[in-house]
Design a protein around this motif. Structure first.
Motif, PDB file in Angstrom:
ATOM      1  N   GLU A  26      30.930  -9.057  59.541  1.00  0.00           N
ATOM      2  CA  GLU A  26      29.932 -10.016  58.919  1.00  0.00           C
ATOM      3  C   GLU A  26      30.334  -9.786  57.068  1.00  0.00           C
ATOM      4  OE1 GLU A  26      25.558 -11.627  58.862  1.00  0.00           O
ATOM      5  OE2 GLU A  26      25.993  -9.650  59.548  1.00  0.00           O
ATOM      6  N   LYS A  27      30.213 -10.989  56.833  1.00  0.00           N
ATOM      7  CA  LYS A  27      30.446 -10.888  55.220  1.00  0.00           C
ATOM      8  C   LYS A  27      29.171 -10.426  54.588  1.00  0.00           C
ATOM      9  CE  LYS A  27      33.245 -14.752  54.258  1.00  0.00           C
ATOM     10  NZ  LYS A  27      33.762 -16.320  53.587  1.00  0.00           N
ATOM     11  N   HIS A  28      29.330  -9.650  53.416  1.00  0.00           N
ATOM     12  CA  HIS A  28      28.427  -9.081  52.690  1.00  0.00           C
ATOM     13  C   HIS A  28      27.244 -10.219  52.072  1.00  0.00           C
ATOM     14  CE1 HIS A  28      26.134  -7.100  49.322  1.00  0.00           C
ATOM     15  NE2 HIS A  28      26.290  -5.959  50.170  1.00  0.00           N
ATOM     16  N   THR A  29      25.953 -10.036  51.919  1.00  0.00           N
ATOM     17  CA  THR A  29      25.139 -10.978  51.351  1.00  0.00           C
ATOM     18  C   THR A  29      25.782 -11.812  50.027  1.00  0.00           C
ATOM     19  OG1 THR A  29      23.344  -9.873  52.181  1.00  0.00           O
ATOM     20  CG2 THR A  29      22.896 -11.431  50.606  1.00  0.00           C
ATOM     21  N   LYS A  30      26.482 -10.759  49.102  1.00  0.00           N
ATOM     22  CA  LYS A  30      26.916 -11.309  47.761  1.00  0.00           C
ATOM     23  C   LYS A  30      28.053 -12.344  48.079  1.00  0.00           C
ATOM     24  CE  LYS A  30      28.430  -9.728  43.380  1.00  0.00           C
ATOM     25  NZ  LYS A  30      28.599  -8.758  42.344  1.00  0.00           N
ATOM     26  N   GLU A  31      28.973 -12.243  49.139  1.00  0.00           N
ATOM     27  CA  GLU A  31      30.051 -12.996  49.385  1.00  0.00           C
ATOM     28  C   GLU A  31      29.354 -14.419  50.020  1.00  0.00           C
ATOM     29  OE1 GLU A  31      33.667 -11.144  51.548  1.00  0.00           O
ATOM     30  OE2 GLU A  31      32.103  -9.699  51.812  1.00  0.00           O
ATOM     31  N   ALA A  41      27.363 -21.192  46.989  1.00  0.00           N
ATOM     32  CA  ALA A  41      27.147 -21.673  45.996  1.00  0.00           C
ATOM     33  C   ALA A  41      28.370 -22.561  45.562  1.00  0.00           C
ATOM     34  CB  ALA A  41      27.193 -20.630  44.670  1.00  0.00           C
ATOM     35  N   VAL A  42      29.707 -22.156  46.065  1.00  0.00           N
ATOM     36  CA  VAL A  42      30.786 -22.958  45.595  1.00  0.00           C
ATOM     37  C   VAL A  42      30.835 -24.303  46.524  1.00  0.00           C
ATOM     38  CG1 VAL A  42      33.234 -23.031  46.161  1.00  0.00           C
ATOM     39  CG2 VAL A  42      32.261 -20.982  45.077  1.00  0.00           C
ATOM     40  N   ASP A  43      30.339 -24.254  47.862  1.00  0.00           N
ATOM     41  CA  ASP A  43      30.030 -25.096  48.698  1.00  0.00           C
ATOM     42  C   ASP A  43      28.986 -26.518  47.930  1.00  0.00           C
ATOM     43  OD1 ASP A  43      30.624 -26.493  51.319  1.00  0.00           O
ATOM     44  OD2 ASP A  43      28.609 -26.383  51.662  1.00  0.00           O
ATOM     45  N   LEU A  44      27.872 -25.761  47.552  1.00  0.00           N
ATOM     46  CA  LEU A  44      27.123 -26.650  46.992  1.00  0.00           C
ATOM     47  C   LEU A  44      27.504 -27.401  45.593  1.00  0.00           C
ATOM     48  CD1 LEU A  44      23.628 -24.631  47.762  1.00  0.00           C
ATOM     49  CD2 LEU A  44      24.286 -27.058  48.563  1.00  0.00           C
ATOM     50  N   PHE A  45      28.224 -26.482  44.835  1.00  0.00           N
ATOM     51  CA  PHE A  45      28.770 -27.158  43.263  1.00  0.00           C
ATOM     52  C   PHE A  45      29.598 -28.264  43.678  1.00  0.00           C
ATOM     53  CE2 PHE A  45      28.083 -22.571  41.353  1.00  0.00           C
ATOM     54  CZ  PHE A  45      26.767 -22.800  41.353  1.00  0.00           C
ATOM     55  N   ALA A  46      30.445 -28.005  44.752  1.00  0.00           N
ATOM     56  CA  ALA A  46      31.489 -29.170  45.134  1.00  0.00           C
ATOM     57  C   ALA A  46      30.796 -29.998  45.556  1.00  0.00           C
ATOM     58  CB  ALA A  46      32.398 -28.462  46.105  1.00  0.00           C
ATOM     59  N   LYS A  47      29.720 -29.996  46.310  1.00  0.00           N
ATOM     60  CA  LYS A  47      29.088 -31.401  47.149  1.00  0.00           C
ATOM     61  C   LYS A  47      28.214 -31.789  45.967  1.00  0.00           C
ATOM     62  CE  LYS A  47      29.235 -29.618  51.955  1.00  0.00           C
ATOM     63  NZ  LYS A  47      28.383 -29.238  52.950  1.00  0.00           N
ATOM     64  N   LYS A  48      27.313 -31.185  45.310  1.00  0.00           N
ATOM     65  CA  LYS A  48      26.121 -31.706  44.417  1.00  0.00           C
ATOM     66  C   LYS A  48      26.507 -31.624  43.125  1.00  0.00           C
ATOM     67  CE  LYS A  48      22.037 -30.480  45.553  1.00  0.00           C
ATOM     68  NZ  LYS A  48      20.765 -29.691  45.597  1.00  0.00           N
ATOM     69  N   GLY A  49      27.126 -30.734  42.728  1.00  0.00           N
ATOM     70  CA  GLY A  49      27.570 -30.469  41.321  1.00  0.00           C
ATOM     71  C   GLY A  49      26.774 -29.326  40.758  1.00  0.00           C
ATOM     72  N   THR A  60      22.556 -28.297  41.386  1.00  0.00           N
ATOM     73  CA  THR A  60      22.380 -27.215  42.240  1.00  0.00           C
ATOM     74  C   THR A  60      21.567 -26.206  41.692  1.00  0.00           C
ATOM     75  OG1 THR A  60      24.526 -27.493  43.211  1.00  0.00           O
ATOM     76  CG2 THR A  60      23.348 -25.315  43.644  1.00  0.00           C
ATOM     77  N   SER A  61      20.414 -25.572  42.526  1.00  0.00           N
ATOM     78  CA  SER A  61      19.441 -24.585  41.893  1.00  0.00           C
ATOM     79  C   SER A  61      19.725 -23.332  42.720  1.00  0.00           C
ATOM     80  CB  SER A  61      18.141 -24.928  42.148  1.00  0.00           C
ATOM     81  OG  SER A  61      17.707 -25.048  43.501  1.00  0.00           O
ATOM     82  N   ILE A  62      19.211 -22.186  42.009  1.00  0.00           N
ATOM     83  CA  ILE A  62      19.293 -21.123  42.990  1.00  0.00           C
ATOM     84  C   ILE A  62      18.726 -21.123  44.102  1.00  0.00           C
ATOM     85  CG2 ILE A  62      18.515 -18.615  42.474  1.00  0.00           C
ATOM     86  CD1 ILE A  62      20.952 -18.858  41.079  1.00  0.00           C
ATOM     87  N   ARG A  63      17.496 -21.757  44.167  1.00  0.00           N
ATOM     88  CA  ARG A  63      16.667 -21.906  45.238  1.00  0.00           C
ATOM     89  C   ARG A  63      17.569 -22.899  46.441  1.00  0.00           C
ATOM     90  NH1 ARG A  63      10.914 -24.939  44.823  1.00  0.00           N
ATOM     91  NH2 ARG A  63      10.623 -22.913  43.849  1.00  0.00           N
ATOM     92  N   ASP A  64      18.420 -23.835  45.872  1.00  0.00           N
ATOM     93  CA  ASP A  64      19.092 -24.486  47.007  1.00  0.00           C
ATOM     94  C   ASP A  64      20.122 -23.349  47.449  1.00  0.00           C
ATOM     95  OD1 ASP A  64      18.173 -26.867  46.261  1.00  0.00           O
ATOM     96  OD2 ASP A  64      19.499 -27.265  44.864  1.00  0.00           O
ATOM     97  N   LYS A  92      18.362 -21.135  49.994  1.00  0.00           N
ATOM     98  CA  LYS A  92      18.286 -21.891  51.158  1.00  0.00           C
ATOM     99  C   LYS A  92      19.390 -21.799  52.292  1.00  0.00           C
ATOM    100  CE  LYS A  92      16.275 -26.234  52.967  1.00  0.00           C
ATOM    101  NZ  LYS A  92      15.682 -27.384  52.547  1.00  0.00           N
ATOM    102  N   ALA A  93      20.484 -22.318  51.393  1.00  0.00           N
ATOM    103  CA  ALA A  93      21.872 -22.274  52.234  1.00  0.00           C
ATOM    104  C   ALA A  93      22.143 -20.934  52.875  1.00  0.00           C
ATOM    105  CB  ALA A  93      22.979 -22.882  51.393  1.00  0.00           C
TER     106      ALA A  93
END
Length: 224
Positions: free
Chosen positions: A24-29, A35-43, A47-51, A54-55
């Motif tokens: 399993e991936k480490h939490t940091k990964e 973050a990459v997924d959300l930055f690509a989708k939402k900008g 995108t917040s740290i909370r987002d 949650k993801a």
């Protein structure tokens, strides 16, 4: 009852968190990927740290244990890009069957296989191209590392090729600019403009092959 409680505590680990499943991936990964997924989708700005937390399914405080800020995650994306972009491309299939490769084929033919092996780079390319217009850090980084550094590196490679008699004498600075402009256009068209649509990798490879052959035909050494 006491034995079962102690067993559960051992499984959870010293921190009290469930033990990580092997492979399993480490939490940091996980944070990085989310973050990459959300930055690509939402900008990036939307995108917040909370987002991100949650993801991943963790508390915001857990994100900050790995990244001090959203900017630190962006720095990690820059670092990841550099390790990928400036690493040697994988050879294209059947490349060994060609009697002699060209620098243009070496620098272009592996791109589709590189993208297939690194799908996260599609998302990162989308982030870079869309966010640079209103994010100074991304624009400055992109200009410095992938335009100025990219052109200088490519110019040096082409100069060596001219001196070795592998491509015809030409204005290598102009050639580097043209070559990299094509690479940027290819990335934008293939993985940014059509982002979110099914990727026709066969069509991409055919178009790329035609461009490689054009560079090869125009810049064959005089003796060939």
């Amino acid at each position: 009852m006491k034995e079962r409680s102690m067993g559960a505590q051992k499984q959870a680990g010293k921190t009290g968190r469930p033990a990580r499943v092997p492979g399993e991936k480490h939490t940091k990964e996980k944070i990085f990927d989310a973050a990459v997924d959300l930055f690509a989708k939402k900008g990036y700005d939307r995108t917040s740290i909370r987002d991100i937390a949650k993801a991943v399914g963790i508390a915001e405080s857990a994100v900050y244990r790995h990244y001090t800020s959203k900017e630190a995650i962006l720095d990690a994306i820059f670092d990841y890009m550099e390790t990928q972009i400036y690493a040697p491309l994988p050879p294209a299939p059947n490349a060994e069957k060609r009697p002699e490769s060209s620098i243009f084929r070496d620098m272009l033919a592996g791109l589709p296989w590189f993208i297939e092996a690194n799908p996260i780079m599609v998302k990162i390319a989308h982030i870079m191209f869309t966010e640079m217009y209103h994010n100074d850090r991304i624009r400055d980084y992109f200009r410095k590392e992938y335009i100025e550094r990219g052109d200088s590196t490519t110019e040096a490679i082409f100069r060596e090729q001219v001196e070795a008699g592998k491509i015809k004498p030409c204005n290598v600075r102009a050639l580097a600019g043209l070559f990299n402009a094509y690479r940027f256009a290819w990335v934008f068209q293939s993985f940014v403009f059509d982002y979110g649509r099914p990727i026709d990798m066969d069509a991409i490879k055919r178009d790329l092959e035609a461009q490689i052959e054009l560079f090869e035909d125009l810049l064959k050494p005089e003796s060939s």
